[in-house]
Design an enzyme around this catalytic site. Sequence first.
Site, PDB file in Angstrom:
ATOM      1  N   ASP A 126       0.722  -1.170   0.004  1.00 50.24           N
ATOM      2  CA  ASP A 126       0.080  -0.114   0.039  1.00 50.24           C
ATOM      3  C   ASP A 126       0.929   1.341   0.132  1.00 50.24           C
ATOM      4  O   ASP A 126       2.036   0.903  -0.173  1.00 50.24           O
ATOM      5  CB  ASP A 126      -1.039  -0.054   1.195  1.00 50.24           C
ATOM      6  N   HIS A 187      -2.868   3.107  -4.369  1.00 51.65           N
ATOM      7  CA  HIS A 187      -2.395   2.513  -2.998  1.00 51.65           C
ATOM      8  C   HIS A 187      -0.992   2.175  -3.413  1.00 51.65           C
ATOM      9  O   HIS A 187      -0.803   0.865  -2.875  1.00 51.65           O
ATOM     10  CB  HIS A 187      -3.466   1.716  -2.373  1.00 51.65           C
ATOM     11  N   GLU A 254     -10.093   2.295  -4.953  1.00 52.53           N
ATOM     12  CA  GLU A 254      -9.659   3.730  -4.480  1.00 52.53           C
ATOM     13  C   GLU A 254      -8.403   4.470  -5.442  1.00 52.53           C
ATOM     14  O   GLU A 254      -7.626   4.844  -4.748  1.00 52.53           O
ATOM     15  CB  GLU A 254      -9.446   4.022  -3.004  1.00 52.53           C
TER      16      GLU A 254
HETATM   17  C1  ACM Z   1     -11.250  -0.537   0.885  1.00 54.72           C
HETATM   18  O1  ACM Z   1     -11.804  -0.532   2.114  1.00 54.72           O
HETATM   19  N1  ACM Z   1     -10.623   0.406   0.591  1.00 54.72           N
HETATM   20  C2  ACM Z   1     -11.328  -1.749   0.152  1.00 54.72           C
END
Ligand code: ACM
Length: 469
Positions: A126, A187, A254
């Site tokens: 991440d 990420h 995201e």
């Molecule tokens: C997440 O909670 N962004 C998968």
Amino acid sequence: MRKGRATPARSKLPLALGSAASNVIALRIRSMPAAYKLQVLQDRIEIASSANDGLIQGVQTLRQLLANTRRVWTMPQIVIEDSPRLAWRGLMLDCSRTFLSLSYLKRTIDRMSFYKLNVLQLHLTDDQGWRIEIKAHPKLTSVGSRFASRFAGERGGYYSQDEIRDLVRYAAERGVTIVPEIEMPGHALAALAAYPELSCTGGPFEIFPFFSGPNIVEDVFCLGNESTFHLLEDVLEEVSALFPGRYIHLGGDECPKTRWKTCPKCQARVRTEGLRDESDLQGYLIGRMGRFLDARHKQVIGWDEVAEGGAAPGATVMIWRGLDAVPALAKAGHDVVLSPTTNCYLDYRQSDLPQEQGEGSKPVPLDKVYSFDPLPNGIGDDVRIHVLGAQAAMWTHYARTDDAVDRQIYPRLVALAEAFWTPRELRHWPEFQQRLEVHCRRLANMGVSLGINFRTDPGVWAAPARSEP
Ligand code: ACM
Ligand code: ZN
């Protein structure tokens, strides 16, 4: 029991291997419709299953039946035939934002096995750190596992490939499969700090702890650059060899498209691949990686965003934002794993008590977790066959120590494990509340830090039954 031990509390009952006919615990492999059958008889105990994992489940039920009354170990005479409601009963741990030690992961695997959870998803990469050794690209860990020098007090680290192999073996012996998660295309700041040439701007970047920057970072992998694909393929090649399970999780959640909009290389990719615009680039990546993994007999799974923007055909979808999407995804042929924030996100607060540390605007209390129904009445068989299972999620933005992670997870994970295993009509909240008191004592004996205390937080403990899932 001392804290920090890799094994749960022990009865210390002496058990030797042998083949006697009585005064034994006999384990047998034989074909049967149930996952396992456990018989506690006058002079012997028999556990039978058609598979090794069923024997492990039977042994765990036996351990749960064992009671210590005034220093004497007892167990009721009983016959149990038992099968899980869901095949995939998971827990995700975020090892990136807070690097979790191997001994903590092993303790967690012991506890998962005790509660018959069988999938541990490790969120290994991440923005806050790359946590798995990749031999072909050593900077992923030599640079990507460490916070920038001005955050010297923050714990970095990574798992070597030998450690991963040891962990995978340890989990398999306890009936747990590890699913690795390698996040792309967003990420990805830890990877870009190591290889800034794989971003749209060229960087440079530094890795910061969650509390000192945004949750969503605009810099993501440049998908116009072939070198990005080469690196990701090298990573997935090594990851596929390390984890024998079928599923590889590619994240996909995201991912801002900001950089792709103004990057000439990304825009060229949109044109040459005939995509509508940059929002289809993510689908292009997941589709391409899916084909790469397919050739290695692996199945792609990703967060529910992978179903957007030219959804990768055949991808398994892990749903976190809302279960409304399930019927359409199933009808389009996608298998799904359910991990909705509303019932399964254990990093969210579990109450409004001031001592709570978790995040989330709405608490996810114990009774709500317990009432989670992954297969509600009324869903058709055409949808049901695509629901592989469900999973608890533990993100570590705020929980920065083993004990803090434990406090978020327990005792809610016990309630979720039961929701994943047992049909709704056999679950009764008042009866669970009584049993949970015993579970909490056992968890405390195992060295677990409990999030709520049934003695001091009765308001949380004694919540009335909830009818809504
Ligand atoms: C997440 O909670 N962004 C998968
Ligand atoms: Zn780009």
